[in-house]
Design a protein around this motif. Structure first.
Motif, PDB file in Angstrom:
ATOM      1  N   ILE A 241       7.598  23.322  -0.474  1.00  9.54           N
ATOM      2  CA  ILE A 241       8.454  22.233  -0.006  1.00  9.54           C
ATOM      3  C   ILE A 241       7.872  20.878  -0.403  1.00  9.54           C
ATOM      4  O   ILE A 241       6.669  20.648  -0.291  1.00  9.54           O
ATOM      5  CB  ILE A 241       8.639  22.305   1.521  1.00  9.54           C
ATOM      6  N   ILE A 242       8.742  19.983  -0.883  1.00  9.85           N
ATOM      7  CA  ILE A 242       8.407  18.593  -1.180  1.00  9.85           C
ATOM      8  C   ILE A 242       9.219  17.705  -0.244  1.00  9.85           C
ATOM      9  O   ILE A 242      10.411  17.934  -0.039  1.00  9.85           O
ATOM     10  CB  ILE A 242       8.736  18.245  -2.646  1.00  9.85           C
ATOM     11  N   ASN A 243       8.581  16.674   0.327  1.00  9.41           N
ATOM     12  CA  ASN A 243       9.256  15.795   1.278  1.00  9.41           C
ATOM     13  C   ASN A 243       9.315  14.357   0.777  1.00  9.41           C
ATOM     14  O   ASN A 243       8.427  13.898   0.056  1.00  9.41           O
ATOM     15  CB  ASN A 243       8.535  15.819   2.627  1.00  9.41           C
ATOM     16  N   ALA A 244      10.356  13.639   1.183  1.00  6.67           N
ATOM     17  CA  ALA A 244      10.492  12.213   0.899  1.00  6.67           C
ATOM     18  C   ALA A 244      11.380  11.599   1.978  1.00  6.67           C
ATOM     19  O   ALA A 244      12.126  12.305   2.664  1.00  6.67           O
ATOM     20  CB  ALA A 244      11.097  11.983  -0.482  1.00  6.67           C
ATOM     21  N   SER A 245      11.298  10.281   2.126  1.00  4.68           N
ATOM     22  CA  SER A 245      12.170   9.557   3.055  1.00  4.68           C
ATOM     23  C   SER A 245      13.318   8.921   2.278  1.00  4.68           C
ATOM     24  O   SER A 245      13.144   8.497   1.136  1.00  4.68           O
ATOM     25  CB  SER A 245      11.392   8.465   3.794  1.00  4.68           C
ATOM     26  N   ILE A 246      14.486   8.859   2.919  1.00  6.21           N
ATOM     27  CA  ILE A 246      15.680   8.274   2.304  1.00  6.21           C
ATOM     28  C   ILE A 246      16.170   7.132   3.191  1.00  6.21           C
ATOM     29  O   ILE A 246      16.411   7.324   4.385  1.00  6.21           O
ATOM     30  CB  ILE A 246      16.802   9.319   2.152  1.00  6.21           C
ATOM     31  N   PHE A 247      16.315   5.924   2.604  1.00  6.74           N
ATOM     32  CA  PHE A 247      16.849   4.778   3.327  1.00  6.74           C
ATOM     33  C   PHE A 247      18.320   4.600   2.972  1.00  6.74           C
ATOM     34  O   PHE A 247      18.702   4.657   1.803  1.00  6.74           O
ATOM     35  CB  PHE A 247      16.112   3.494   2.935  1.00  6.74           C
TER      36      PHE A 247
ATOM     37  N   GLY B  75       0.827  -1.197   0.000  1.00  2.14           N
ATOM     38  CA  GLY B  75       0.000   0.000   0.000  1.00  2.14           C
ATOM     39  C   GLY B  75       0.859   1.243   0.000  1.00  2.14           C
ATOM     40  O   GLY B  75       1.744   1.402  -0.841  1.00  2.14           O
ATOM     41  N   ASN B  76       0.645   2.119   0.978  1.00  4.50           N
ATOM     42  CA  ASN B  76       1.410   3.365   1.088  1.00  4.50           C
ATOM     43  C   ASN B  76       2.608   3.223   2.015  1.00  4.50           C
ATOM     44  O   ASN B  76       3.281   4.208   2.318  1.00  4.50           O
ATOM     45  CB  ASN B  76       0.493   4.490   1.596  1.00  4.50           C
ATOM     46  N   THR B  77       2.866   1.999   2.463  1.00  3.02           N
ATOM     47  CA  THR B  77       3.984   1.745   3.370  1.00  3.02           C
ATOM     48  C   THR B  77       5.167   1.153   2.604  1.00  3.02           C
ATOM     49  O   THR B  77       4.989   0.263   1.771  1.00  3.02           O
ATOM     50  CB  THR B  77       3.573   0.780   4.494  1.00  3.02           C
TER      51      THR B  77
ATOM     52  N   GLU C 209      11.264   1.737   7.821  1.00  5.09           N
ATOM     53  CA  GLU C 209       9.886   1.839   7.369  1.00  5.09           C
ATOM     54  C   GLU C 209       9.490   3.295   7.217  1.00  5.09           C
ATOM     55  O   GLU C 209       9.919   4.160   7.993  1.00  5.09           O
ATOM     56  CB  GLU C 209       8.945   1.143   8.362  1.00  5.09           C
ATOM     57  N   ALA C 210       8.683   3.573   6.202  1.00  2.24           N
ATOM     58  CA  ALA C 210       8.207   4.934   5.960  1.00  2.24           C
ATOM     59  C   ALA C 210       6.827   4.882   5.323  1.00  2.24           C
ATOM     60  O   ALA C 210       6.449   3.883   4.706  1.00  2.24           O
ATOM     61  CB  ALA C 210       9.172   5.695   5.056  1.00  2.24           C
ATOM     62  N   THR C 211       6.091   5.958   5.491  1.00  6.60           N
ATOM     63  CA  THR C 211       4.806   6.129   4.827  1.00  6.60           C
ATOM     64  C   THR C 211       4.956   7.203   3.764  1.00  6.60           C
ATOM     65  O   THR C 211       5.482   8.284   4.031  1.00  6.60           O
ATOM     66  CB  THR C 211       3.716   6.541   5.823  1.00  6.60           C
ATOM     67  N   GLY C 212       4.534   6.893   2.549  1.00 12.13           N
ATOM     68  CA  GLY C 212       4.702   7.851   1.462  1.00 12.13           C
ATOM     69  C   GLY C 212       5.949   7.551   0.663  1.00 12.13           C
ATOM     70  O   GLY C 212       6.529   6.466   0.760  1.00 12.13           O
ATOM     71  N   PRO C 213       6.408   8.509  -0.143  1.00 13.29           N
ATOM     72  CA  PRO C 213       7.581   8.283  -1.003  1.00 13.29           C
ATOM     73  C   PRO C 213       8.823   7.931  -0.187  1.00 13.29           C
ATOM     74  O   PRO C 213       9.150   8.611   0.781  1.00 13.29           O
ATOM     75  CB  PRO C 213       7.757   9.629  -1.724  1.00 13.29           C
ATOM     76  N   ALA C 214       9.516   6.862  -0.579  1.00 13.15           N
ATOM     77  CA  ALA C 214      10.766   6.454   0.080  1.00 13.15           C
ATOM     78  C   ALA C 214      11.737   5.991  -0.992  1.00 13.15           C
ATOM     79  O   ALA C 214      11.376   5.195  -1.867  1.00 13.15           O
ATOM     80  CB  ALA C 214      10.518   5.353   1.099  1.00 13.15           C
TER      81      ALA C 214
END
Length: 253
Positions: free
Chosen positions: A168-174, A114-116, A140-145
């Motif tokens: 501002i645009i946000n994203a997660s980075i692994f 899903g979104n995870t 783990e992140a919700t949204g763009p990763a």
């Protein structure tokens, strides 16, 4: 402060909007320059390649410092990201580093529900005695990763012309052991001069990395992207404890 390694990694921002056609392989070349006052010296080279695969794309970035810079902080880094065709979502990320004669390798495998987004992350790092230490964790992140390479394909689709100044645009980075938050801000349109003295109109954007608790991982990094349809990034600037690192586009093949 932003270290040399992070500036090299953030050069991948140049990949995000420079590649207009994804049907054929492409190679981009950049020169990394160290600047301190009136001193300006080429410190390294970066080569980025993109290769189509059956399931998507393989992205590769190779960075190396020049001999004089090796004496200060030697860098031999390779980033590889395998992504899907849809939204450039990462499937597998590898980061191999030889810095200051130390070895490090990060691996992240991405899964989506899903979104995870979950990342099975492993890190191999050489300690001061030359032993390789292995650690593993699940991110783990919700949204763009994304990883440090594929994230900029996500950014490539941003419509800078319709972004408001300050938006501002946000994203997660692994990475190999942690999740960071990336904040991309549109500053606005500016005229800049490149080192060949040519004048260009560009979109000025900034990158900020923060840890989970909100602490900044580095100083903001500035990037100027051409307003031409190709949206080629023209210049990236980041701070070091002494001076700056500047990344200049040097052509493609």
């Amino acid at each position: 402060m932003t270290d040399m390694r992070r500036i090299f990694l953030l050069l991948v921002a140049t990949l995000c909007v420079a590649m207009v056609s994804y049907a054929t392989p492409e190679k981009l070349n950049y020169v990394v320059t160290y600047k301190w006052g009136l001193i300006q010296k080429d410190a390294g080279d970066v080569e980025i390649t993109r290769t189509p695969r059956a399931e998507g794309y393989e992205l590769r970035l190779v960075a190396r410092t020049k001999p004089w810079a090796d004496r200060i902080y030697k860098v031999r880094d390779t980033l590889i990201s395998v992504t899907s065709k849809e939204k450039y979502r990462p499937i597998h990320y590898t980061y191999i580093a030889h810095e200051k004669n130390k070895y490090r390798r990060d691996e992240v495998k991405f899964t989506y529900i899903g979104n995870t987004v979950k990342g099975d992350a492993e890190k191999y790092k050489e300690d001061k005695n030359g032993n390789i230490k292995h650690t593993a964790t699940t991110l783990e992140a919700t949204g763009p990763a994304y990883d440090m390479l594929s994230v900029y394909f996500f950014l490539r689709e941003l419509d800078y012309a319709n972004m408001k100044p300050g938006e501002i645009i946000n994203a997660s980075i692994f990475s190999g052991s942690k999740k960071e938050n990336l904040e991309v801000k549109c500053v606005g349109k500016e005229n800049i001069q490149l080192r060949d003295k040519s004048e260009h109109e560009a979109w000025h954007i900034t990158f900020k990395f923060t840890q989970a608790e909100g602490k900044k991982s580095s100083d903001d990094i500035n990037c100027w992207v051409s307003t031409a349809p190709s949206h080629i990034p023209l210049l990236i600037v980041g701070n070091l404890p002494i001076g700056q690192v500047r990344v200049h586009f040097a052509g493609q093949s």
